[in-house]
Design an enzyme around this catalytic site. Structure first.
Site, short mmCIF file in Angstrom:
data_model
loop_
_atom_site.label_atom_id
_atom_site.label_comp_id
_atom_site.label_asym_id
_atom_site.label_seq_id
_atom_site.Cartn_x
_atom_site.Cartn_y
_atom_site.Cartn_z
N LYS A 63 88.81 10.21 77.78
CA LYS A 63 87.63 9.72 78.49
C LYS A 63 86.41 10.62 78.38
O LYS A 63 85.62 10.75 79.32
CB LYS A 63 87.95 9.45 79.98
CG LYS A 63 89.19 8.63 80.23
CD LYS A 63 89.34 7.45 79.31
CE LYS A 63 88.30 6.38 79.52
NZ LYS A 63 88.38 5.36 78.42
N SER A 64 86.26 11.21 77.22
CA SER A 64 85.14 12.13 77.02
C SER A 64 84.11 11.62 76.01
O SER A 64 83.18 12.36 75.68
CB SER A 64 85.68 13.48 76.55
OG SER A 64 86.59 13.99 77.48
N THR A 122 92.95 12.57 68.00
CA THR A 122 94.01 13.11 68.86
C THR A 122 93.43 13.61 70.17
O THR A 122 92.26 14.01 70.22
CB THR A 122 94.82 14.24 68.17
OG1 THR A 122 95.82 14.71 69.08
CG2 THR A 122 93.97 15.42 67.76
N HIS A 123 94.24 13.55 71.23
CA HIS A 123 93.85 14.13 72.52
C HIS A 123 94.64 15.42 72.78
O HIS A 123 94.58 15.97 73.88
CB HIS A 123 94.15 13.15 73.65
CG HIS A 123 93.23 11.97 73.73
ND1 HIS A 123 91.86 12.08 73.56
CD2 HIS A 123 93.46 10.65 73.97
CE1 HIS A 123 91.32 10.88 73.70
NE2 HIS A 123 92.26 10.00 73.94
N SER A 153 86.02 8.53 85.02
CA SER A 153 86.30 7.61 83.93
C SER A 153 87.81 7.46 83.72
O SER A 153 88.32 6.35 83.48
CB SER A 153 85.63 8.13 82.66
OG SER A 153 85.90 7.28 81.59
N MET A 247 77.86 -0.90 71.56
CA MET A 247 79.30 -0.57 71.50
C MET A 247 80.10 -1.52 72.39
O MET A 247 81.16 -2.01 72.02
CB MET A 247 79.53 0.87 71.99
CG MET A 247 78.95 1.95 71.11
SD MET A 247 79.97 2.40 69.70
CE MET A 247 81.39 3.14 70.49
N MET A 271 84.80 0.02 78.06
CA MET A 271 83.44 0.57 78.04
C MET A 271 82.87 0.26 79.42
O MET A 271 82.30 -0.81 79.63
CB MET A 271 82.59 -0.13 76.98
CG MET A 271 83.14 -0.03 75.58
SD MET A 271 82.56 1.48 74.80
CE MET A 271 83.58 1.47 73.33
#
Ligand SMILES: *[C@@H]1O[C@H](CO)[C@@H](O)[C@H](O)[C@H]1NC(C)=O
Length: 310
Positions: A63-64, A122-123, A153, A247, A271
């Site tokens: 969520k960044s 990747t996270h 978020s 987006m 979004m």
């Protein structure tokens, strides 16, 4: 294995009686890092993955602004061509390395079918990414967002992501975030890990807030990092294509390609807002003060210039 069977069973049931009964994942610890169990399952195979030196890796805490960077990168690599994003969903264009839910191709499955140069998402925190990222000196873009907006978020995301662990009530959620009990572990350790290594490992470290403030400037930074030199009008076009509004309406990035049993966007949209400072609409003054005090302690040894934090 067992959970995978359970999941397949639930999906079958869902198909037969039309009841959405998909089980949410649980948090498990891998080398001390909290991960959703469906991700932990793929961890070993993902760690053994060796990228090609030409592959580009996009890394973030969830969520960044990951999808935003992905779409920008994709357009930069395709000379701003509108058609590029239409060729496939963002999930298929840029495999999510550790992603693994039984009834969809995993990130590794998708990677096997693609030739380098690839873009990989990747996270994973720094200590858990495959050693091959460093051995092969892949280019790495890291995107970071201020903690409180990331938390908000993440909360809304978990409400609608039916495959993810339950967020639980808001108050408790803040504490889970502070204790690093959410998927992909501690936000604090995640950003610190990459921040401290950014120079040594040639990581392009971006801030969500800088992207919002001046998307063109940041898109140009990404372009230069990728050794690309596109004309001004192409850059302007990429800025336009990657506004929140565009987006949000792009079916290849707004995750409408996932069924309701995965992301139920009637609960909250993938979004959702894309704004800075939405935390002010969620934290009470007391919660904010408690969070800030803890933040100062956890972040005291590093000076990462986050904005909109306080
Ligand atoms: C995704 O984009 C499509 C096409 O613009 C739109 O119809 C749909 O409502 C969007 N989905 C969400 C969840 O915003």
């Amino acid at each position: 294995k067992k959970r995978c069977k359970q999941l397949q069973y639930s999906i079958t049931r869902q198909k037969t009686n039309n009841q959405p009964v998909i089980p949410r994942s649980l948090i498990v610890k891998v080398q001390g890092v909290s991960l959703p169990d469906h991700i932990a399952k793929a961890f070993e195979a993902a760690s053994a993955f060796t990228p090609d030196p030409s592959d580009l890796i996009i890394i973030s805490y969830p969520k960044s602004g990951t999808t935003w960077i992905q779409e920008i990168v994709d357009l930069l690599l395709h000379n701003g061509d509108d058609g590029s994003s239409k060729r496939a969903s963002i999930v298929k264009r840029h495999p999510f390395l550790e992603y693994c839910i039984c009834y969809e191709p995993s990130g590794l499955d998708l990677l096997k079918e693609m030739d380098p140069p690839r873009v990989i998402k990747t996270h994973m925190p720094l200590q858990l990414v495959p050693a091959g990222f460093w051995e092969n000196k892949c280019k790495i873009i890291y995107i970071a967002r201020n903690a409180k907006d990331t938390l908000v978020s993440y909360y809304h995301f978990l409400r609608m992501s039916k495959i993810s662990p339950e967020p639980g009530p808001w108050e408790g959620f803040i504490h889970k975030f502070m204790r690093g009990e959410l998927g992909w572990g501690s936000w604090y350790d995640h950003v610190k890990g990459y921040w401290e290594e950014r120079e040594k490992r040639n990581i392009l470290f971006l801030f969500y807030e800088d992207m919002k403030e001046n998307p063109r400037r940041e898109i140009e930074r990404i372009m230069k990092y990728l050794d690309l030199y596109l004309p001004d009008d192409v850059i302007s076009h990429i800025v336009e294509m990657t506004t929140f509004k565009n987006m949000e309406e792009n079916p290849m990035v707004n995750y409408s390609f996932f069924g309701k049993e995965i992301f139920d966007q009637t609960i909250s949209k993938f979004m959702r807002k894309g704004e800075i400072g939405d935390w002010k609409n969620h934290f009470t003054p007391e919660q904010s003060a408690e969070f800030d005090e803890d933040y100062q302690k956890k972040m005291k040894n590093v000076n990462i210039p986050f904005r909109a934090q306080f």
